[in-house]
Enzyme design. Structure first.
Site, PDB file in Angstrom:
ATOM      1  N   HIS A   7       0.828  -1.207   0.000  1.00  0.00           N
ATOM      2  CA  HIS A   7       0.000   0.000   0.000  1.00  0.00           C
ATOM      3  C   HIS A   7       0.860   1.252   0.000  1.00  0.00           C
ATOM      4  O   HIS A   7       2.053   1.204   0.293  1.00  0.00           O
ATOM      5  CB  HIS A   7      -0.972   0.026   1.196  1.00  0.00           C
ATOM      6  CG  HIS A   7      -0.318   0.006   2.548  1.00  0.00           C
ATOM      7  ND1 HIS A   7      -0.095  -1.144   3.255  1.00  0.00           N
ATOM      8  CD2 HIS A   7       0.151   1.015   3.332  1.00  0.00           C
ATOM      9  CE1 HIS A   7       0.477  -0.848   4.417  1.00  0.00           C
ATOM     10  NE2 HIS A   7       0.649   0.450   4.480  1.00  0.00           N
ATOM     11  N   HIS A  79       4.007   7.109   3.760  1.00  0.00           N
ATOM     12  CA  HIS A  79       4.942   5.999   3.575  1.00  0.00           C
ATOM     13  C   HIS A  79       4.471   5.063   2.471  1.00  0.00           C
ATOM     14  O   HIS A  79       3.321   5.144   2.038  1.00  0.00           O
ATOM     15  CB  HIS A  79       5.163   5.221   4.888  1.00  0.00           C
ATOM     16  CG  HIS A  79       3.954   4.501   5.427  1.00  0.00           C
ATOM     17  ND1 HIS A  79       3.112   5.048   6.350  1.00  0.00           N
ATOM     18  CD2 HIS A  79       3.464   3.256   5.172  1.00  0.00           C
ATOM     19  CE1 HIS A  79       2.157   4.183   6.655  1.00  0.00           C
ATOM     20  NE2 HIS A  79       2.342   3.084   5.952  1.00  0.00           N
ATOM     21  N   GLU A 130       7.668   1.074   5.006  1.00  0.00           N
ATOM     22  CA  GLU A 130       7.135   0.036   5.894  1.00  0.00           C
ATOM     23  C   GLU A 130       7.371  -1.305   5.195  1.00  0.00           C
ATOM     24  O   GLU A 130       7.120  -1.445   3.993  1.00  0.00           O
ATOM     25  CB  GLU A 130       5.622   0.257   6.108  1.00  0.00           C
ATOM     26  CG  GLU A 130       4.962  -0.793   6.989  1.00  0.00           C
ATOM     27  CD  GLU A 130       3.447  -0.531   7.177  1.00  0.00           C
ATOM     28  OE1 GLU A 130       2.856   0.202   6.367  1.00  0.00           O
ATOM     29  OE2 GLU A 130       2.893  -1.094   8.123  1.00  0.00           O
TER      30      GLU A 130
END
Ligand code: CO
Length: 134
Positions: A7, A79, A130
């Site tokens: 994502h 992020h 991440e």
């Protein structure tokens, strides 16, 4: 080492209006909000055919995205999340390469109930990364 883009996360000042934008204007499928006190955010996922968008709103007094939103009151990309097969192996490889893993370096459970780690943006082209064990 990294696999699919899981994502892209966008920090928003107002989750309700961000949901309306993605659902009603952009015509996407938007999840219900989930409060994640351990991460200091409330999250919503927008499902796209090839990836997801994570909308993040600050939750609590010392939310990790509060400073980000103070600098960008209208919101912004916070992020990107890449999948890895083995998050411990990934972490050890990154530490051996001299890159910084945020926090105590131990994976925590992320928004999908899977272990995640964050990497220092200064080590990765100014982008907070991440990693999520797929
Ligand atoms: Co994320």
């Amino acid at each position: 080492m990294i696999g699919s883009l899981n994502h892209v996360a966008i920090a928003v000042p107002d989750l309700e209006s961000a949901c309306r934008l993605y659902r009603d204007i952009l015509g996407a499928v938007v999840s219900a909000p989930v409060a994640m006190p351990a991460h200091g955010v409330t999250t919503v996922f927008v499902d796209l055919p090839n990836t997801k968008i994570e909308l993040l709103q600050a939750l609590g007094e010392d939310s990790p995205i509060a400073g980000f939103l103070a600098r960008r009151p209208e919101g912004g990309i916070h992020h990107v999340c890449y999948e890895v097969d083995d998050i411990i192996a990934a972490r050890d490889r990154l530490l051996a390469a001299g890159t910084r893993v945020l926090g105590d370096g131990e994976p925590r459970l992320g928004a999908h109930g899977k272990p995640v780690l964050f990497l220092h943006p200064k080590d990765f082209c100014g982008t907070l990364i991440e990693l999520e064990q797929a």
